[in-house]
Design a protein around this motif. Structure first.
Motif, PDB file in Angstrom:
ATOM      1  N   GLN A  84     -11.370  -1.015  -0.997  1.00 47.34           N
ATOM      2  CA  GLN A  84     -10.032  -0.620  -1.468  1.00 47.34           C
ATOM      3  C   GLN A  84      -9.920  -0.648  -2.857  1.00 47.34           C
ATOM      4  N   ARG A  85      -9.144   0.197  -3.569  1.00 46.25           N
ATOM      5  CA  ARG A  85      -9.128   0.088  -5.053  1.00 46.25           C
ATOM      6  C   ARG A  85      -7.709  -0.556  -5.421  1.00 46.25           C
ATOM      7  N   MET A  86      -7.937  -1.759  -6.020  1.00 47.33           N
ATOM      8  CA  MET A  86      -7.042  -2.970  -6.319  1.00 47.33           C
ATOM      9  C   MET A  86      -6.509  -2.799  -7.891  1.00 47.33           C
ATOM     10  N   PRO A  95       5.258   0.744  -8.986  1.00 51.00           N
ATOM     11  CA  PRO A  95       5.026   2.314  -9.124  1.00 51.00           C
ATOM     12  C   PRO A  95       3.749   2.864  -8.914  1.00 51.00           C
ATOM     13  N   LEU A  96       2.623   1.909  -9.457  1.00 48.54           N
ATOM     14  CA  LEU A  96       1.185   2.493  -9.521  1.00 48.54           C
ATOM     15  C   LEU A  96       0.778   2.828  -8.176  1.00 48.54           C
ATOM     16  N   ALA A 110       0.925  -1.227  -0.148  1.00 49.85           N
ATOM     17  CA  ALA A 110       0.007   0.118  -0.197  1.00 49.85           C
ATOM     18  C   ALA A 110       0.899   1.132   0.013  1.00 49.85           C
ATOM     19  N   PRO A 111       0.272   2.418  -0.305  1.00 52.50           N
ATOM     20  CA  PRO A 111       1.140   3.679  -0.372  1.00 52.50           C
ATOM     21  C   PRO A 111       1.403   4.042   1.072  1.00 52.50           C
ATOM     22  N   VAL A 113      -2.501   5.197  -6.939  1.00 50.87           N
ATOM     23  CA  VAL A 113      -3.514   4.431  -7.681  1.00 50.87           C
ATOM     24  C   VAL A 113      -4.197   3.427  -7.015  1.00 50.87           C
ATOM     25  N   GLY A 114      -3.571   2.374  -6.264  1.00 46.74           N
ATOM     26  CA  GLY A 114      -4.470   1.627  -5.448  1.00 46.74           C
ATOM     27  C   GLY A 114      -3.432   0.792  -4.526  1.00 46.74           C
ATOM     28  N   VAL A 115      -3.877  -0.242  -4.138  1.00 44.87           N
ATOM     29  CA  VAL A 115      -3.066  -1.238  -3.409  1.00 44.87           C
ATOM     30  C   VAL A 115      -3.107  -2.546  -4.160  1.00 44.87           C
TER      31      VAL A 115
END
Length: 192
Positions: free
Chosen positions: A94-96, A133-134, A75-76, A139-141
């Protein structure tokens, strides 16, 4: 397969090239256990490294179990998780960032969804090298094999354990006979 190319393949190649400095290794890409099996059976490669959610079995080839890799959540830095462990239900909403169908990471996401966890697929990618990088870009996890954990942490991502844990079963696949001497030497180094 991409995650296993990070480890354990990196360690196997290090041991092999140190013991046999005059030999080289060619690495081919495959994204699913079925693709790895096809490359070995078809003779495109002598040895395959595969991982799947269940212990691997395959008719017509030798399967050398190598243990398991644990899945982790990457995760970020600012992700809204507390502690170092995340429960499956805490992933709701969560955005995957997911792999393509047939991969272990995709199957885990699909299993979570089938278990009632509401997840949003924001990116589906065949390119594992794009995932970190995403994630770092917010952008998501992603659910990745723990072979990615050291790199992810050095890059600034958070790496969290899953509760309950989920695993990939690793194995080397090769033909039962007719291996070249370099392939036999690689197998000998791989198990060390």
């Amino acid at each position: 397969m991409p995650s296993q190319a990070v480890e354990p393949l990196g360690g196997m190649i290090r041991r092999f090239t140190h013991r046999h400095p005059g030999l080289s290794v060619a690495v081919r890409a495959a994204f699913t256990p079925g693709e790895v099996l096809g490359l070995v059976r078809g003779g495109a490669t002598e040895i395959g490294l595969a991982a799947g959610p269940e212990p691997l079995t395959a008719a017509g080839v030798e399967v050398v179990p190598l243990g398991r890799q644990r899945f982790v959540l990457v995760a970020p830095a600012g992700a809204p998780f507390t502690g170092t462990v995340v429960r499956h239900q805490d992933l709701a909403g969560q955005r995957m960032i997911v792999g393509q169908p047939g991969t272990g990471m995709r199957r885990l996401v699909d299993d979570l969804r089938d278990g009632g966890v509401d997840l949003v697929d924001v990116v589906e990618t065949e390119h594992r090298e794009a995932i970190l990088p995403l994630v770092l870009g917010g952008v998501g996890v992603a659910l990745l094999a723990d072979s990615w954990a050291p790199l992810a942490e050095r890059a600034g991502a958070r790496v969290l354990d899953l509760d309950p844990p989920a695993y990939l079963h690793l194995a080397l696949l090769h033909r039962s006979s007719g291996l070249t001497p370099p392939a036999q030497a690689f197998l000998a180094c791989a198990g060390d």
